[in-house]
Design an enzyme around this catalytic site. Structure first.
Site, PDB file in Angstrom:
ATOM      1  N   CYS A   2       0.822  -1.201   0.000  1.00 48.15           N
ATOM      2  CA  CYS A   2       0.000   0.000   0.000  1.00 48.15           C
ATOM      3  C   CYS A   2       0.864   1.263   0.000  1.00 48.15           C
ATOM      4  O   CYS A   2       1.869   1.327   0.698  1.00 48.15           O
ATOM      5  CB  CYS A   2      -0.935   0.092   1.197  1.00 48.15           C
ATOM      6  SG  CYS A   2      -2.057  -1.284   1.327  1.00 48.15           S
ATOM      7  N   ARG A  27       4.252  -0.293  -4.551  1.00 46.03           N
ATOM      8  CA  ARG A  27       3.939  -0.815  -3.217  1.00 46.03           C
ATOM      9  C   ARG A  27       2.654  -1.635  -3.194  1.00 46.03           C
ATOM     10  O   ARG A  27       2.356  -2.330  -2.224  1.00 46.03           O
ATOM     11  CB  ARG A  27       3.796   0.349  -2.227  1.00 46.03           C
ATOM     12  CG  ARG A  27       5.022   1.192  -2.094  1.00 46.03           C
ATOM     13  CD  ARG A  27       4.787   2.334  -1.140  1.00 46.03           C
ATOM     14  NE  ARG A  27       4.550   1.847   0.197  1.00 46.03           N
ATOM     15  CZ  ARG A  27       5.506   1.574   1.076  1.00 46.03           C
ATOM     16  NH1 ARG A  27       6.767   1.738   0.746  1.00 46.03           N
ATOM     17  NH2 ARG A  27       5.207   1.138   2.273  1.00 46.03           N
ATOM     18  N   TRP A  73      -2.592  -2.853  -1.707  1.00 43.25           N
ATOM     19  CA  TRP A  73      -2.210  -4.257  -1.873  1.00 43.25           C
ATOM     20  C   TRP A  73      -3.047  -4.996  -0.851  1.00 43.25           C
ATOM     21  O   TRP A  73      -2.820  -4.892   0.349  1.00 43.25           O
ATOM     22  CB  TRP A  73      -0.714  -4.426  -1.605  1.00 43.25           C
ATOM     23  CG  TRP A  73      -0.186  -5.797  -1.870  1.00 43.25           C
ATOM     24  CD1 TRP A  73       0.262  -6.297  -3.058  1.00 43.25           C
ATOM     25  CD2 TRP A  73      -0.013  -6.860  -0.918  1.00 43.25           C
ATOM     26  NE1 TRP A  73       0.687  -7.592  -2.905  1.00 43.25           N
ATOM     27  CE2 TRP A  73       0.517  -7.966  -1.606  1.00 43.25           C
ATOM     28  CE3 TRP A  73      -0.286  -6.989   0.446  1.00 43.25           C
ATOM     29  CZ2 TRP A  73       0.807  -9.187  -0.978  1.00 43.25           C
ATOM     30  CZ3 TRP A  73      -0.008  -8.196   1.078  1.00 43.25           C
ATOM     31  CH2 TRP A  73       0.539  -9.274   0.361  1.00 43.25           C
ATOM     32  N   ASN A  99      -1.910   2.013   5.708  1.00 42.18           N
ATOM     33  CA  ASN A  99      -0.991   0.965   5.247  1.00 42.18           C
ATOM     34  C   ASN A  99      -0.593   0.169   6.475  1.00 42.18           C
ATOM     35  O   ASN A  99      -0.129   0.752   7.454  1.00 42.18           O
ATOM     36  CB  ASN A  99       0.229   1.630   4.590  1.00 42.18           C
ATOM     37  CG  ASN A  99       1.362   0.658   4.336  1.00 42.18           C
ATOM     38  OD1 ASN A  99       1.134  -0.528   4.130  1.00 42.18           O
ATOM     39  ND2 ASN A  99       2.574   1.159   4.331  1.00 42.18           N
ATOM     40  N   GLY A 100      -0.783  -1.144   6.419  1.00 39.97           N
ATOM     41  CA  GLY A 100      -0.437  -1.978   7.575  1.00 39.97           C
ATOM     42  C   GLY A 100      -1.569  -2.933   7.880  1.00 39.97           C
ATOM     43  O   GLY A 100      -2.474  -3.126   7.059  1.00 39.97           O
ATOM     44  N   GLU A 485      18.325 -17.129  -7.037  1.00 40.87           N
ATOM     45  CA  GLU A 485      17.875 -15.789  -7.419  1.00 40.87           C
ATOM     46  C   GLU A 485      17.364 -15.787  -8.866  1.00 40.87           C
ATOM     47  O   GLU A 485      16.358 -15.146  -9.169  1.00 40.87           O
ATOM     48  CB  GLU A 485      19.022 -14.785  -7.209  1.00 40.87           C
ATOM     49  CG  GLU A 485      18.768 -13.361  -7.662  1.00 40.87           C
ATOM     50  CD  GLU A 485      17.562 -12.672  -7.019  1.00 40.87           C
ATOM     51  OE1 GLU A 485      16.990 -13.182  -6.049  1.00 40.87           O
ATOM     52  OE2 GLU A 485      17.188 -11.602  -7.528  1.00 40.87           O
ATOM     53  N   LYS A 489      13.598 -14.702  -9.924  1.00 41.87           N
ATOM     54  CA  LYS A 489      13.310 -13.633 -10.897  1.00 41.87           C
ATOM     55  C   LYS A 489      12.313 -14.138 -11.926  1.00 41.87           C
ATOM     56  O   LYS A 489      11.347 -13.464 -12.259  1.00 41.87           O
ATOM     57  CB  LYS A 489      14.574 -13.191 -11.650  1.00 41.87           C
ATOM     58  CG  LYS A 489      15.535 -12.277 -10.959  1.00 41.87           C
ATOM     59  CD  LYS A 489      15.053 -10.886 -10.671  1.00 41.87           C
ATOM     60  CE  LYS A 489      14.246 -10.839  -9.428  1.00 41.87           C
ATOM     61  NZ  LYS A 489      14.843 -10.629  -8.157  1.00 41.87           N
ATOM     62  N   GLU A 492       8.766 -14.712 -10.427  1.00 47.42           N
ATOM     63  CA  GLU A 492       8.136 -13.457 -10.019  1.00 47.42           C
ATOM     64  C   GLU A 492       7.479 -12.736 -11.195  1.00 47.42           C
ATOM     65  O   GLU A 492       6.372 -12.234 -11.071  1.00 47.42           O
ATOM     66  CB  GLU A 492       9.190 -12.493  -9.451  1.00 47.42           C
ATOM     67  CG  GLU A 492       9.546 -12.706  -8.007  1.00 47.42           C
ATOM     68  CD  GLU A 492      10.589 -11.700  -7.524  1.00 47.42           C
ATOM     69  OE1 GLU A 492      10.414 -11.168  -6.431  1.00 47.42           O
ATOM     70  OE2 GLU A 492      11.580 -11.455  -8.246  1.00 47.42           O
ATOM     71  N   HIS A 508      19.038 -35.948  -5.952  1.00 43.11           N
ATOM     72  CA  HIS A 508      18.206 -36.366  -4.820  1.00 43.11           C
ATOM     73  C   HIS A 508      16.751 -35.948  -5.001  1.00 43.11           C
ATOM     74  O   HIS A 508      16.023 -35.810  -4.028  1.00 43.11           O
ATOM     75  CB  HIS A 508      18.776 -35.792  -3.512  1.00 43.11           C
ATOM     76  CG  HIS A 508      20.171 -36.241  -3.240  1.00 43.11           C
ATOM     77  ND1 HIS A 508      20.484 -37.543  -2.942  1.00 43.11           N
ATOM     78  CD2 HIS A 508      21.358 -35.584  -3.265  1.00 43.11           C
ATOM     79  CE1 HIS A 508      21.797 -37.663  -2.776  1.00 43.11           C
ATOM     80  NE2 HIS A 508      22.345 -36.480  -2.972  1.00 43.11           N
ATOM     81  N   LYS A 607       6.541  -4.413  -3.741  1.00 41.43           N
ATOM     82  CA  LYS A 607       7.973  -4.210  -3.552  1.00 41.43           C
ATOM     83  C   LYS A 607       8.353  -4.117  -2.086  1.00 41.43           C
ATOM     84  O   LYS A 607       9.421  -4.545  -1.670  1.00 41.43           O
ATOM     85  CB  LYS A 607       8.417  -2.943  -4.277  1.00 41.43           C
ATOM     86  CG  LYS A 607       9.910  -2.795  -4.237  1.00 41.43           C
ATOM     87  CD  LYS A 607      10.442  -2.191  -5.487  1.00 41.43           C
ATOM     88  CE  LYS A 607      11.940  -2.296  -5.540  1.00 41.43           C
ATOM     89  NZ  LYS A 607      12.418  -3.640  -5.876  1.00 41.43           N
TER      90      LYS A 607
HETATM   91  C1  G6P Z   1       9.413  -8.355  -1.654  1.00 39.77           C
HETATM   92  C2  G6P Z   1      10.003  -7.873  -2.954  1.00 39.77           C
HETATM   93  C3  G6P Z   1      11.346  -8.563  -3.191  1.00 39.77           C
HETATM   94  C4  G6P Z   1      12.272  -8.333  -2.019  1.00 39.77           C
HETATM   95  C5  G6P Z   1      11.628  -8.762  -0.700  1.00 39.77           C
HETATM   96  C6  G6P Z   1      12.443  -8.291   0.491  1.00 39.77           C
HETATM   97  O1  G6P Z   1       9.050  -9.680  -1.761  1.00 39.77           O
HETATM   98  O2  G6P Z   1       9.119  -8.124  -4.025  1.00 39.77           O
HETATM   99  O3  G6P Z   1      11.937  -8.047  -4.370  1.00 39.77           O
HETATM  100  O4  G6P Z   1      13.451  -9.046  -2.211  1.00 39.77           O
HETATM  101  O5  G6P Z   1      10.331  -8.175  -0.565  1.00 39.77           O
HETATM  102  O6  G6P Z   1      12.435  -6.893   0.501  1.00 39.77           O
HETATM  103  P1  G6P Z   1      13.545  -5.962   1.111  1.00 39.77           P
HETATM  104  O7  G6P Z   1      13.074  -4.581   0.826  1.00 39.77           O
HETATM  105  O8  G6P Z   1      13.577  -6.269   2.578  1.00 39.77           O
HETATM  106  O9  G6P Z   1      14.836  -6.286   0.456  1.00 39.77           O
END
Ligand code: G6P
Length: 612
Positions: A2, A27, A73, A99-100, A485, A489, A492, A508, A607
């Site tokens: 949010c 956000r 969100w 937000n929260g 990672e 990516k 996501e 395994h 994010k």
């Molecule tokens: C969310 C974002 C990710 C990020 C994660 C941790 O899931 O979409 O891209 O890695 O939060 O966020 P931070 O701001 O703590 O790195």
């Protein structure tokens, strides 16, 4: 999680709110709304993006020099027009954005219903506005006092902004565990979840602290109190980020821009911190903490998502060159599993946003146990950066694409600097070895520039695999976290199922999945694991899997075995994750573009995750 933006001043609030909400869409982006005060209280809300809201109210009355806005969100209740913020008191006197998460909302709601209140949304937020209204009605106190009294009854996380038709010269806002920044302009104030909507109007900001309630009066300005009713002196800071950094700069997506920014962002991350001439690393954040680092018997890294992957690379780096045991923990698990924490532990929190709720809770726990807390954050002034004892900013600049790219490589840069610092401090490597490593780190931006040249080849590979349902990513040693990672990516942003695995573990379990339809991305840029990875590739090939290999220029053994070979510049193993990750970012990006996915704002994600 949010985005909030609010305005009070002499200008029309609406355009400022809309452009602010667009900046905050990373956000959350499932619904949006604004409320404007101009004698009347006009509230508009719409499921969808901020642009949908804008279209929805194109012909409406949006006049007013006080207003609040929100991009959501969803946590409680589906993303529809009714659950969108702002929420209103009965009779439409008060309205607020939040937000929260209000954890005790259900109890409060039941009590309010028993006292005759009617609710229209499924949200936890709506209880706040009803409670503020009720307290004001009963006690006849000003809005800021009603907000303060309400918040003393609330358990959970909040950043809220409230306005009232009856007190049209003020905005009241408050925070706990969710961020809120007040921008101070000329006869105007912009309040927002982060500084991105503020920077085009003013550089002077005040970051609210937890349990602070601020009232901003059109004439008398900003006043802050804590929940105990004590006045606090606002601490005004200057923002450093440039406005241009918040724009796409000719790229189709923020993510592509941010991938391409990495030669520069890595340079910015180590600028002034590598002193080749005097063979040393300079990290201002360590001043005063040298002894804590020298005496630490263990390092615990807490993080979430991509930052957790950076932490895993940090583990390899610190153990390898500084010889200190490292544990890497998902912050969400660490905080609830009664972990053993010693006073001489160093706890490193890694977070791009500096706002992730679980990471924040993990460091609060470690702090209570007496450990030294070191933050690696990107967003200056963020909550985690303020809650930690000390730390280093990554200086990657604003990252807008929801999928993290340049923040990840900047985190790896800072972890490399930290590992080198500790290695020198503990004399676990020789001066010559140290010199070789810092010189190599200094070259990384050039290597990244080179590896970005694989984009055309990646586009061709993406066309071939854009329709598959599964991907496997394999790596060993330093490149195991890179495989994780890379898989993250892809899932996501393209919604293709992808798994990262340590290459030797494949036999395994995941090997059962391999057939001619399974593309397997093999990250083979680290020297010490190269021969072993070739054997793992053979195992995949023997089962007809399709191999996309990332290898170094000069390493040719995989050329004849793999279906596709992407060459990146050779560099010392310790820094190879920064280079090897580039083609994986590009692969995820181009597959997602070909599948017509919303690259910068993937479905269901946000994010900044300020709820647990
Ligand atoms: C969310 C974002 C990710 C990020 C994660 C941790 O899931 O979409 O891209 O890695 O939060 O966020 P931070 O701001 O703590 O790195």
């Amino acid at each position: 999680m949010c985005g909030i933006v609010a305005y009070i001043g002499k200008r029309e609030a609406y355009p400022i709110l809309i452009s602010g909400l667009k900046r905050l869409e990373y956000r959350g982006y499932d619904s949006a709304g604004v409320a404007l005060l101009n004698g009347h209280l006009n509230i508009y809300k719409k499921a969808g993006k901020v642009a949908d809201l804008e279209a929805h109210i194109a012909d409406s009355n949006v006049e007013g020099s006080i207003g609040i806005g929100h991009t959501r969100w969803a946590t409680h209740g589906p993303p529809n027009d009714v659950n969108a913020h702002p929420h209103c008191s009965e009779g439409n006197k008060l309205t607020l954005v939040h937000n929260g998460i209000i954890e005790n909302y259900d109890t409060i709601k039941k009590e309010l219903i028993a006292r005759g209140h009617t609710f229209i949304s499924d949200t936890d937020t709506e209880v706040l506005v009803h409670l503020i209204d009720e307290i004001q009605e009963n006690s006849k106190v000003p809005l800021e006092e009603a907000v303060r009294l309400t918040l003393t009854q609330v358990i959970g996380a909040y950043a809220i902004v409230v306005i009232s038709k009856d007190e049209p010269d003020k905005i009241v806002c408050a925070r706990k565990s969710s961020p809120l920044v007040v921008g101070i302009g000329k006869e105007e104030y912009i309040i927002a979840s982060d500084a991105t909507p503020i920077i085009e109007h003013t550089r002077r900001v005040v970051y609210l602290d937890d349990e602070e309630v601020a009232v901003i009066h059109k004439d008398s300005g900003l006043q802050i109190k804590d929940l105990e009713n004590t006045y606090k002196t606002p601490y005004v800071q200057e923002l450093e980020w440039q406005l241009e950094k918040l724009e796409k700069g000719g790229y189709e997506h923020f993510m592509l821009k941010e991938i391409n920014e990495q030669p520069q962002s890595i340079l910015d991350s180590f600028r002034g911190r590598i002193d080749i001439e005097n063979n040393q690393i300079i990290l201002g954040g360590l001043n005063g903490y040298e002894e804590a680092f020298a005496n630490a018997k263990r390092i615990i890294i807490v993080a979430c998502g991509t930052s957790w992957h950076a932490g895993l690379v940090g583990e390899y780096l610190i153990e390898d060159i500084a010889r200190i045991p490292v544990e890497v923990e998902y912050a969400s698990e660490f905080r609830y599993r009664n972990p053993v924490i010693y006073e001489d532990d160093i706890v490193i929190a890694i977070s791009q946003s500096g706002e992730t709720a679980d990471t924040l809770a993990a460091i609060k726990l470690a702090k209570q146990k007496g450990a030294t807390i070191f933050g690696i954050c990107n967003v200056v002034g963020s909550t985690i950066s303020r809650e930690t004892d000390t730390g280093c900013y990554t200086h990657a600049g604003p990252e807008i694409g929801v999928a993290s790219t340049k923040a990840f490589t900047a985190q790896l840069t800072v972890l490399s600097l930290l590992a080198l610092y500790m290695a020198k401090q503990r004399a676990t490597i020789t001066d010559d070895e140290f010199q070789v490593l810092i010189k190599e780190l200094n070259e990384v931006p050039e290597y990244i520039k080179e590896s970005l040249k694989c984009e055309e080849q990646i586009i061709e590979i993406s066309k071939q695999y854009m329709d598959v349902s599964n991907f496997l990513y394999l790596g060993r040693g330093y490149n195991f976290p890179v495989a994780l990672e890379g898989a993250l990516k892809l899932k996501e942003i393209s919604y293709i199922h992808a798994e990262g695995y340590p290459a030797a573990e494949m036999k395994h379990g995941p090997i059962a999945l391999i057939d001619k339809n399974m593309p397997v991305v093999v990250v083979g840029t680290n020297k010490s694991a190269y021969e072993k990875i070739i054997s793992n590739v053979q195992e995949v090939k023997a089962r007809d899997g399709q191999i996309i290999a990332i290898t170094n220029e000069g390493d040719d053994e995989l050329d004849s075995i793999a279906d596709h070979v992407i060459k990146v510049p050779k560099c010392l193993e310790q820094f190879s994750p920064m280079i090897a990750t580039i083609p994986l970012q590009l692969l995820a990006y181009h597959i997602a573009v070909l599948r017509e996915c919303n690259v910068d704002q993937p479905r269901n994600l946000a994010k900044s995750v300020t709820v647990e």
